[in-house]
Design a protein around this motif. Structure first.
Motif, PDB file in Angstrom:
ATOM      1  N   ILE A 200       0.832  -1.205   0.000  1.00 56.76           N
ATOM      2  CA  ILE A 200       0.000   0.000   0.000  1.00 56.76           C
ATOM      3  C   ILE A 200       0.866   1.254   0.000  1.00 56.76           C
ATOM      4  CG2 ILE A 200      -0.221   0.362   2.493  1.00 56.76           C
ATOM      5  CD1 ILE A 200      -3.103   0.532  -0.055  1.00 56.76           C
ATOM      6  N   MET A 201       2.164   1.121   0.282  1.00 51.24           N
ATOM      7  CA  MET A 201       3.052   2.284   0.228  1.00 51.24           C
ATOM      8  C   MET A 201       3.274   2.775  -1.197  1.00 51.24           C
ATOM      9  SD  MET A 201       5.898   1.657   3.178  1.00 51.24           S
ATOM     10  CE  MET A 201       6.262  -0.005   2.693  1.00 51.24           C
ATOM     11  N   LEU A 202       2.967   1.955  -2.185  1.00 51.12           N
ATOM     12  CA  LEU A 202       3.021   2.404  -3.566  1.00 51.12           C
ATOM     13  C   LEU A 202       1.835   3.334  -3.816  1.00 51.12           C
ATOM     14  CD1 LEU A 202       3.897  -1.058  -5.080  1.00 51.12           C
ATOM     15  CD2 LEU A 202       5.419   0.928  -5.028  1.00 51.12           C
ATOM     16  N   ARG A 203       2.119   4.592  -4.085  1.00 53.85           N
ATOM     17  CA  ARG A 203       1.068   5.613  -4.121  1.00 53.85           C
ATOM     18  C   ARG A 203      -0.033   5.287  -5.124  1.00 53.85           C
ATOM     19  NH1 ARG A 203       3.430  11.592  -4.508  1.00 53.85           N
ATOM     20  NH2 ARG A 203       1.196  11.998  -4.631  1.00 53.85           N
ATOM     21  N   ARG A 204       0.340   4.681  -6.235  1.00 56.13           N
ATOM     22  CA  ARG A 204      -0.651   4.435  -7.272  1.00 56.13           C
ATOM     23  C   ARG A 204      -1.675   3.391  -6.857  1.00 56.13           C
ATOM     24  NH1 ARG A 204       1.191   6.947 -12.072  1.00 56.13           N
ATOM     25  NH2 ARG A 204      -0.224   5.682 -13.340  1.00 56.13           N
ATOM     26  N   LEU A 205      -1.323   2.561  -5.864  1.00 57.21           N
ATOM     27  CA  LEU A 205      -2.298   1.609  -5.342  1.00 57.21           C
ATOM     28  C   LEU A 205      -3.317   2.287  -4.433  1.00 57.21           C
ATOM     29  CD1 LEU A 205      -0.103  -1.529  -4.562  1.00 57.21           C
ATOM     30  CD2 LEU A 205      -1.672  -1.176  -6.466  1.00 57.21           C
ATOM     31  N   ARG A 206      -3.057   3.528  -4.071  1.00 53.18           N
ATOM     32  CA  ARG A 206      -4.007   4.284  -3.235  1.00 53.18           C
ATOM     33  C   ARG A 206      -4.833   5.255  -4.074  1.00 53.18           C
ATOM     34  NH1 ARG A 206       0.944   5.162  -0.266  1.00 53.18           N
ATOM     35  NH2 ARG A 206       0.718   7.426  -0.377  1.00 53.18           N
ATOM     36  N   GLN A 207      -4.748   5.114  -5.399  1.00 58.05           N
ATOM     37  CA  GLN A 207      -5.459   6.024  -6.290  1.00 58.05           C
ATOM     38  C   GLN A 207      -6.257   5.228  -7.313  1.00 58.05           C
ATOM     39  OE1 GLN A 207      -2.123   8.124  -7.928  1.00 58.05           O
ATOM     40  NE2 GLN A 207      -1.743   9.332  -6.085  1.00 58.05           N
ATOM     41  N   LYS A 208      -7.388   5.779  -7.719  1.00 61.97           N
ATOM     42  CA  LYS A 208      -8.121   5.173  -8.810  1.00 61.97           C
ATOM     43  C   LYS A 208      -7.245   5.191 -10.053  1.00 61.97           C
ATOM     44  CE  LYS A 208     -12.221   4.257  -7.013  1.00 61.97           C
ATOM     45  NZ  LYS A 208     -12.727   2.864  -6.976  1.00 61.97           N
ATOM     46  N   PRO A 209      -7.293   4.169 -10.900  1.00 59.10           N
ATOM     47  CA  PRO A 209      -8.262   3.066 -10.894  1.00 59.10           C
ATOM     48  C   PRO A 209      -7.758   1.795 -10.222  1.00 59.10           C
ATOM     49  CG  PRO A 209      -7.124   3.089 -12.962  1.00 59.10           C
ATOM     50  CD  PRO A 209      -6.522   4.197 -12.146  1.00 59.10           C
ATOM     51  N   LEU A 210      -6.661   1.869  -9.449  1.00 65.01           N
ATOM     52  CA  LEU A 210      -6.078   0.649  -8.909  1.00 65.01           C
ATOM     53  C   LEU A 210      -6.651   0.237  -7.561  1.00 65.01           C
ATOM     54  CD1 LEU A 210      -2.301   1.031  -9.838  1.00 65.01           C
ATOM     55  CD2 LEU A 210      -4.179   0.076 -11.167  1.00 65.01           C
ATOM     56  N   THR A 211      -7.457   1.077  -6.948  1.00 65.38           N
ATOM     57  CA  THR A 211      -8.058   0.689  -5.667  1.00 65.38           C
ATOM     58  C   THR A 211      -9.116  -0.385  -5.907  1.00 65.38           C
ATOM     59  OG1 THR A 211      -9.674   2.474  -5.864  1.00 65.38           O
ATOM     60  CG2 THR A 211      -7.671   2.949  -4.642  1.00 65.38           C
ATOM     61  N   GLY A 212      -9.449  -1.098  -4.857  1.00 67.37           N
ATOM     62  CA  GLY A 212     -10.479  -2.129  -4.948  1.00 67.37           C
ATOM     63  C   GLY A 212      -9.952  -3.508  -5.271  1.00 67.37           C
ATOM     64  N   ASN A 213      -8.630  -3.637  -5.417  1.00 69.28           N
ATOM     65  CA  ASN A 213      -8.043  -4.936  -5.750  1.00 69.28           C
ATOM     66  C   ASN A 213      -7.202  -5.509  -4.617  1.00 69.28           C
ATOM     67  OD1 ASN A 213      -8.547  -5.658  -8.773  1.00 69.28           O
ATOM     68  ND2 ASN A 213      -8.155  -3.465  -8.746  1.00 69.28           N
ATOM     69  N   MET A 214      -7.299  -4.936  -3.427  1.00 67.01           N
ATOM     70  CA  MET A 214      -6.543  -5.425  -2.273  1.00 67.01           C
ATOM     71  C   MET A 214      -7.529  -6.007  -1.270  1.00 67.01           C
ATOM     72  SD  MET A 214      -3.705  -2.383  -1.921  1.00 67.01           S
ATOM     73  CE  MET A 214      -2.495  -3.460  -1.167  1.00 67.01           C
ATOM     74  N   HIS A 215      -7.248  -7.244  -0.837  1.00 68.06           N
ATOM     75  CA  HIS A 215      -8.185  -7.964   0.014  1.00 68.06           C
ATOM     76  C   HIS A 215      -7.435  -8.737   1.088  1.00 68.06           C
ATOM     77  CE1 HIS A 215     -11.469  -7.232  -2.875  1.00 68.06           C
ATOM     78  NE2 HIS A 215     -10.560  -7.461  -3.799  1.00 68.06           N
TER      79      HIS A 215
END
Length: 465
Positions: A200-215
């Motif tokens: 989650i420290m990768l900033r792009r994983l905290r921004q659309k459109p990449l959110t919603g794929n971490m479970h």
């Protein structure tokens, strides 16, 4: 094998923590005589500051004493690899940095022996005996956890080689990731995590459109169960992060109990093999982020820098220490291979498979896993039911709560700090923030529970936003 004939439709990467190749898989020489591991009759050694020689011994400990965590920041790894001779500084570096635990020095040189009932790794060794061992898999960076994991996600660590705990890191890592490219190509992916996802420290994983794929990790097993009847619903690319926090820590980071991580490997493996259609189209890659300060005898070679970023005086032109790596699939031989790989080799394979475009020069120049894939190399799974984790001393349950260990270690502190950063960005609702902060200050065990709650709330907020 071309992308059109490649039988692999699903890549699953399980990345554990801080173990060297020699320590975990060096004893595989008795299974594969040509592998570059440990010769029990001629073990390697390091000297301490008084000239006392510490030889490799098959006496590694499943659960180490609290505080035993050999240093592995960039400066430490440099000293381990270069002084006073190649790979001759592991003992010296440990003794310089752990003066309060000098009696544990031998553990730096110890290894797990597949032939010993006392130190066999029943899961890792059983899988190594049946599938493919890679004895030239290097950590991408001679340094700690974070930069090595970021190379696995993006082919770079954005010029950073350290693992500093301060608010600045929350914004440092804004590089394009594998997941950007997968999204652009319409290739489904997910990151599954035990508690706090370091990714989650990768900033792009905290921004659309990449959110919603971490479970959270239970979703992985739900997805595998669904794939029993609908294999095409399973993501094409999956990355699994272990548990870093109590009540049990499955990352195998020292001093955590190795058996807990063995249990996680087994659960992932048996879940996949329990779904025949999924198993027939999956490559499971079990690797470790970096060596964690444990001895390995093979000196890492030069590497292609990923980019021109250099924030701390290191050019990223040398690999880190060798780490354990297994390829597990019905489409790999029971064998070993000595092609040089690092974590970016996974990205190279994914790039070729799905036409993603190279993220960095390191990825472009990495060796791909594709040549090791052979359609129908092993027609059936023969050991799924027999892989059982080694138990803790006294026969305690593998997943027993670690009641005897209430102390946090550096990695756990880092994970808790990431959860704190999430808390800062959470929208307050009826004073819930202050209530969580108060609860977290009660005791460390409560802090771990609060961290998981913060992760759940933060990921939900990202999806809503």
């Amino acid at each position: 094998m071309s992308a059109a004939t490649d039988p692999i439709k699903h890549i699953v990467v399980l990345m554990l923590e801080n173990r060297s190749f020699d320590q975990m898989l060096g004893s595989m020489t008795s299974c594969y005589p040509g592998i570059d591991g440990i010769d029990p009759g001629h073990p390697f050694a390091n000297n301490d500051e008084n000239g006392v020689r510490y030889f490799q011994k098959p006496d590694a400990t499943y659960k180490l004493r609290h505080g035993f965590d050999p240093k592995h920041e960039h400066g430490n790894v440099h000293d381990q690899l270069n002084s006073p001779a190649p790979n001759g500084g592991f003992v010296l570096d440990y003794r310089r940095t752990h003066k309060h635990l000098l009696g544990m020095t031998q553990e730096v040189m110890n290894y797990f022996d597949r032939n010993s009932p006392n130190t066999r790794l029943n899961v890792l060794h059983a899988l190594a005996e049946q599938y493919m061992v890679l004895d030239r898999w290097y950590s991408p960076v001679p340094g700690p956890t974070w930069p090595n994991r970021f190379f696995a996600h993006s082919g770079t660590s954005n010029g950073w080689v350290s693992m500093g705990i301060n608010p600045a890191y929350w914004w440092r890592y804004d590089q394009v990731t594998l997941y950007d490219r997968l999204f652009e190509r319409g290739v489904p992916w997910r990151i599954y995590h035990g508690d706090v996802p370091l990714s989650i420290m990768l900033r792009r994983l905290r921004q659309k459109p990449l959110t919603g794929n971490m479970h959270f990790l239970p979703r992985f097993f739900d997805d595998v169960q669904k794939a029993r009847t609908q294999p095409d619903t399973f993501p094409a690319y999956s990355f699994i992060e272990p548990h870093y926090l109590r009540p049990y820590r499955t990352d195998q980071h020292p001093p955590h109990d190795i058996s807990h991580g063995e249990g996680l490997i087994r659960e992932v493996y048996q879940a996949i093999t329990g779904s025949p259609a999924l198993w027939d189209s999956t490559l499971l890659i079990v690797i470790y982020d970096e060596h964690g300060g444990f001895f390995d005898h093979y000196s890492p070679p030069k590497a292609v820098p990923p980019d021109d970023l250099n924030c701390e005086g290191f050019a990223f032109d040398r690999y880190g220490v060798r780490v354990p790596a297994l390829l597990i699939s019905p489409h790999v031989r029971k064998d070993y291979d000595s092609i040089p790989f690092d974590h970016t080799s996974i990205l190279k394979y994914a790039t070729e498979k799905w036409g993603l475009g190279y993220l960095t020069a390191r990825v472009e120049n990495a060796n791909s896993l594709a040549p090791l894939i052979e359609s129908g190399a092993q027609p059936e799974n023969v050991i799924a039911a027999n892989v059982v984790p080694a138990q803790k001393a006294g026969g305690a349950a593998v997943m027993a709560i670690e009641e005897e260990d209430q102390e946090s270690d550096d990695l756990e502190f880092a994970a808790l700090d990431i959860a704190d950063r999430m808390e800062e960005e959470l929208v307050d609702a009826g004073g819930s923030k202050s209530a969580r902060i108060a609860r977290a200050q009660l005791n460390r065990a409560e802090a771990a529970s609060i961290a998981r709650e913060r992760v759940a709330l933060y990921l939900a907020q990202l999806e809503r936003q």
